[in-house]
Scaffold this motif. Structure first.
Motif, PDB file in Angstrom:
ATOM      1  N   ARG A 136       0.839  -1.205   0.000  1.00 36.32           N
ATOM      2  CA  ARG A 136       0.000   0.000   0.000  1.00 36.32           C
ATOM      3  C   ARG A 136       0.871   1.250   0.000  1.00 36.32           C
ATOM      4  O   ARG A 136       0.595   2.221  -0.709  1.00 36.32           O
ATOM      5  CB  ARG A 136      -0.925  -0.014   1.217  1.00 36.32           C
ATOM      6  N   SER A 172      -5.777  -2.410   8.061  1.00 37.84           N
ATOM      7  CA  SER A 172      -6.121  -1.579   6.902  1.00 37.84           C
ATOM      8  C   SER A 172      -5.331  -1.984   5.665  1.00 37.84           C
ATOM      9  O   SER A 172      -5.867  -2.001   4.554  1.00 37.84           O
ATOM     10  CB  SER A 172      -5.878  -0.100   7.212  1.00 37.84           C
ATOM     11  N   TRP A 197      -7.020  -3.315   2.244  1.00 40.17           N
ATOM     12  CA  TRP A 197      -6.701  -2.663   0.977  1.00 40.17           C
ATOM     13  C   TRP A 197      -6.198  -3.688  -0.039  1.00 40.17           C
ATOM     14  O   TRP A 197      -6.622  -3.695  -1.197  1.00 40.17           O
ATOM     15  CB  TRP A 197      -5.659  -1.568   1.208  1.00 40.17           C
ATOM     16  N   SER A 221      -8.697  -5.737  -1.905  1.00 36.43           N
ATOM     17  CA  SER A 221      -9.406  -5.057  -2.987  1.00 36.43           C
ATOM     18  C   SER A 221      -8.508  -4.766  -4.193  1.00 36.43           C
ATOM     19  O   SER A 221      -8.982  -4.216  -5.182  1.00 36.43           O
ATOM     20  CB  SER A 221     -10.030  -3.749  -2.473  1.00 36.43           C
ATOM     21  N   HIS A 222      -7.235  -5.172  -4.103  1.00 39.62           N
ATOM     22  CA  HIS A 222      -6.299  -4.880  -5.194  1.00 39.62           C
ATOM     23  C   HIS A 222      -5.628  -6.131  -5.768  1.00 39.62           C
ATOM     24  O   HIS A 222      -4.583  -6.035  -6.407  1.00 39.62           O
ATOM     25  CB  HIS A 222      -5.231  -3.892  -4.708  1.00 39.62           C
TER      26      HIS A 222
END
Length: 80
Positions: free
Chosen positions: A14, A26, A30, A33-34
């Motif tokens: 990230r 977090s 993240w 979703s990637h």
């Protein structure tokens, strides 16, 4: 622990993606979703559950290693 390796790899990914400094949870959310890899998704979901003290299946050690190595390559490429 494996969950720290996985979630810290997510945080590093990230950071190189958008400069955000985030928590392990977090970072893991993240990363989910990637990516579009079922194996890595299971690894991250397991890591998130364990980080949240939720009973989760055992890690596939080879999958943890592959995920961390994949993120290391992404980080290295972003720093060039």
């Amino acid at each position: 622990p494996d969950e720290y390796a996985v979630l810290n790899a997510c945080r590093a990914w990230r950071f190189v993606a958008d400069g955000a400094i985030v928590s392990k949870v977090s970072g893991g959310e993240w990363a989910l979703s990637h990516l579009d890899d079922d194996e890595y998704e299971r690894t991250i979901v397991t890591a998130l559950a364990r980080q949240r003290s939720i009973v989760a299946p055992a890690f596939d050690e080879a999958s943890v290693l592959r995920f961390v190595e994949t993120v290391q390559q992404r980080v290295a490429a972003a720093l060039v």
